[in-house]
Design a protein around this motif. Sequence first.
Motif, PDB file in Angstrom:
ATOM      1  N   GLN A 102     -60.110 -22.798 -44.719  1.00 33.13           N
ATOM      2  CA  GLN A 102     -59.369 -23.134 -45.931  1.00 33.13           C
ATOM      3  C   GLN A 102     -57.936 -23.492 -45.551  1.00 33.13           C
ATOM      4  N   LEU A 103     -57.493 -24.676 -45.958  1.00 33.22           N
ATOM      5  CA  LEU A 103     -56.102 -25.063 -45.741  1.00 33.22           C
ATOM      6  C   LEU A 103     -55.258 -24.620 -46.929  1.00 33.22           C
ATOM      7  N   LEU A 104     -54.099 -24.037 -46.630  1.00 30.34           N
ATOM      8  CA  LEU A 104     -53.145 -23.596 -47.643  1.00 30.34           C
ATOM      9  C   LEU A 104     -51.795 -24.234 -47.358  1.00 30.34           C
ATOM     10  N   ARG A 105     -51.105 -24.638 -48.408  1.00 34.88           N
ATOM     11  CA  ARG A 105     -49.724 -25.126 -48.259  1.00 34.88           C
ATOM     12  C   ARG A 105     -48.810 -24.197 -49.047  1.00 34.88           C
ATOM     13  N   PHE A 106     -47.776 -23.677 -48.366  1.00 25.99           N
ATOM     14  CA  PHE A 106     -46.818 -22.814 -49.062  1.00 25.99           C
ATOM     15  C   PHE A 106     -45.453 -23.492 -49.098  1.00 25.99           C
ATOM     16  N   GLN A 107     -44.722 -23.223 -50.152  1.00 29.75           N
ATOM     17  CA  GLN A 107     -43.396 -23.815 -50.339  1.00 29.75           C
ATOM     18  C   GLN A 107     -42.437 -22.761 -50.865  1.00 29.75           C
ATOM     19  N   ILE A 108     -41.209 -22.837 -50.366  1.00 30.63           N
ATOM     20  CA  ILE A 108     -40.140 -21.938 -50.814  1.00 30.63           C
ATOM     21  C   ILE A 108     -39.029 -22.786 -51.404  1.00 30.63           C
ATOM     22  N   ARG A 109     -38.633 -22.453 -52.617  1.00 36.24           N
ATOM     23  CA  ARG A 109     -37.513 -23.156 -53.259  1.00 36.24           C
ATOM     24  C   ARG A 109     -36.482 -22.132 -53.698  1.00 36.24           C
ATOM     25  N   GLN A 110     -35.230 -22.449 -53.437  1.00 35.77           N
ATOM     26  CA  GLN A 110     -34.125 -21.601 -53.883  1.00 35.77           C
ATOM     27  C   GLN A 110     -33.332 -22.360 -54.931  1.00 35.77           C
ATOM     28  N   GLN A 111     -33.246 -21.783 -56.109  1.00 36.47           N
ATOM     29  CA  GLN A 111     -32.560 -22.429 -57.213  1.00 36.47           C
ATOM     30  C   GLN A 111     -31.474 -21.520 -57.763  1.00 36.47           C
ATOM     31  N   LYS A 112     -30.328 -22.136 -58.047  1.00 41.80           N
ATOM     32  CA  LYS A 112     -29.237 -21.375 -58.654  1.00 41.80           C
ATOM     33  C   LYS A 112     -29.380 -21.418 -60.168  1.00 41.80           C
ATOM     34  N   ARG A 113     -29.203 -20.267 -60.797  1.00 46.91           N
ATOM     35  CA  ARG A 113     -29.325 -20.159 -62.244  1.00 46.91           C
ATOM     36  C   ARG A 113     -28.057 -19.523 -62.805  1.00 46.91           C
ATOM     37  N   LYS A 114     -27.514 -20.160 -63.805  1.00 50.88           N
ATOM     38  CA  LYS A 114     -26.325 -19.628 -64.458  1.00 50.88           C
ATOM     39  C   LYS A 114     -26.730 -18.729 -65.612  1.00 50.88           C
ATOM     40  N   ASN A 115     -26.029 -17.639 -65.727  1.00 47.56           N
ATOM     41  CA  ASN A 115     -26.253 -16.783 -66.888  1.00 47.56           C
ATOM     42  C   ASN A 115     -24.985 -16.009 -67.188  1.00 47.56           C
ATOM     43  N   LYS A 116     -24.854 -15.590 -68.426  1.00 47.95           N
ATOM     44  CA  LYS A 116     -23.696 -14.800 -68.822  1.00 47.95           C
ATOM     45  C   LYS A 116     -24.052 -13.335 -68.774  1.00 47.95           C
ATOM     46  N   ALA A 117     -23.226 -12.610 -68.086  1.00 50.42           N
ATOM     47  CA  ALA A 117     -23.476 -11.176 -67.954  1.00 50.42           C
ATOM     48  C   ALA A 117     -23.181 -10.485 -69.269  1.00 50.42           C
ATOM     49  N   GLY A 118     -23.901  -9.434 -69.513  1.00 53.53           N
ATOM     50  CA  GLY A 118     -23.631  -8.620 -70.700  1.00 53.53           C
ATOM     51  C   GLY A 118     -22.508  -7.662 -70.381  1.00 53.53           C
ATOM     52  N   LYS A 119     -22.800  -6.408 -70.593  1.00 49.93           N
ATOM     53  CA  LYS A 119     -21.791  -5.411 -70.286  1.00 49.93           C
ATOM     54  C   LYS A 119     -21.681  -5.237 -68.791  1.00 49.93           C
ATOM     55  N   ALA A 120     -20.519  -4.893 -68.337  1.00 53.40           N
ATOM     56  CA  ALA A 120     -20.310  -4.655 -66.918  1.00 53.40           C
ATOM     57  C   ALA A 120     -21.190  -3.516 -66.466  1.00 53.40           C
ATOM     58  N   GLY A 121     -21.785  -3.695 -65.313  1.00 52.73           N
ATOM     59  CA  GLY A 121     -22.635  -2.645 -64.766  1.00 52.73           C
ATOM     60  C   GLY A 121     -24.026  -2.650 -65.354  1.00 52.73           C
ATOM     61  N   SER A 122     -24.402  -3.726 -66.058  1.00 53.74           N
ATOM     62  CA  SER A 122     -25.739  -3.796 -66.635  1.00 53.74           C
ATOM     63  C   SER A 122     -26.787  -3.727 -65.554  1.00 53.74           C
ATOM     64  N   LYS A 123     -27.877  -2.985 -65.806  1.00 55.39           N
ATOM     65  CA  LYS A 123     -28.913  -2.783 -64.808  1.00 55.39           C
ATOM     66  C   LYS A 123     -30.124  -3.680 -65.039  1.00 55.39           C
TER      67      LYS A 123
END
Length: 417
Positions: free
Chosen positions: A91-112
């Motif tokens: 069985q042949l398999l092809r794997f791919q890795i992509r790194q994408q930057k995502r912007k988001n607004k943080a809530g409260k400081a120290g949010s877990k």
Amino acid sequence: MGRRRGSELYRAPFPLYALQVDPSAGLLIAAGGGGAAKTGIKNGVHFLQLEQINGRLSASLLHSHDTETRATMNLALAGNILAAGQDAHCQLLRFQIRQQKRKNKAGKAGSKEQGPRQRKGAAPAEKSGAETHQEEIEFSVENLQAVQTDFSTDPLQKVVCFNHDSTLLATGGTDGYVRVWKVPTLEKVLEFRAHEGEIEDLALGPDGKLVTVGWDLKASVWQKDQLVTQLHWQENGPTFSNTPYRYQACRFGQVPDQPAGLRLFTVQIPHKRLRQPPPCYLTAWDGSTFLPLRTKSCGHEVISCLSVSESGTFLGLGTVTGSVAIYIAFSLQRLYYVKEAHGIVVTDVAFLPEKGRGPELLGSQETALFSVAVDSRCQLHLLPSRRSVPIWLLLLLCVGLIVMTILLLQRAFPAFL
């Protein structure tokens, strides 16, 4: 010196049979499973991210690929294409890795709140409402072509390997036939019977020559389907009139500091189990003439697998009793040994390559060998850098010693000069 011990790098939820290392992405790929039996043991291919953390090499699961009812017993890697031996199929398999930057607004400081996997070093938001950037790692595995590669009454593909430019792959199994396939279409381009019985291992050289070893006690060199020669390891080695040996593994390797140089390495084990087992042997061969260069005993534990480092400097061995060893390829001298590191048969070993992210991951160690076994564990074996004295320093010390000797003789015997 205390007893050496390998360190456990990863434990899978199924028995492990095959191992590959992708140096460009720093991936360790381990595969196995419980097969088609309804035992509740899964089958899969695990992609592990290798990283240096606090000066130690570690691995974390990046992606798990389910192979359904088929356990992967052997693997070959070419770029981002995997060839996986699953029962009688490839069985042949092809794997791919992509790194994408995502912007988001943080809530409260120290949010877990936790999102997708985040690269180390990303700074947390210091103020409420601050905009942050996260790097998501997207990993995908795609099933390509699959083909049946073995047609015996109890079919099983036992080995697969790519050629030097990854345009072809060769398979061997229990029916004794070598089959060569185009990549990625898996169109068959060559088929011939190489052995009377099972093919245990095969290796493709950069010049197109193919070496096969089988249960008929033979090791053969082929140019396409034409027999070039057969190997005779006992020409320059020990002879045993009452103990038949068979070839267990074969691998090509570079000659260090010789870009055009090529070596072949084979392992010979007793064909039958004896109450007092005779030793197993390692043999180095000239890669062009296929004449034996040197043969040395590698102990009485039966060897199960063989690997050659990318530079051709080291050999890695695993045994049926779970031990792991590292040898110098040039002299076949043992440098590293862990007795019963796994406690059960070692199914595959692989070195961390010296290219790509290899040097970064290796750190101050001279080489790193990974081993997997039926005990579901992947272990790491590190060989510390050996201290060496530069040649120029040795010459300088010799000259200094000669000068001091002359000065002492002249002082003791004024008429010496």
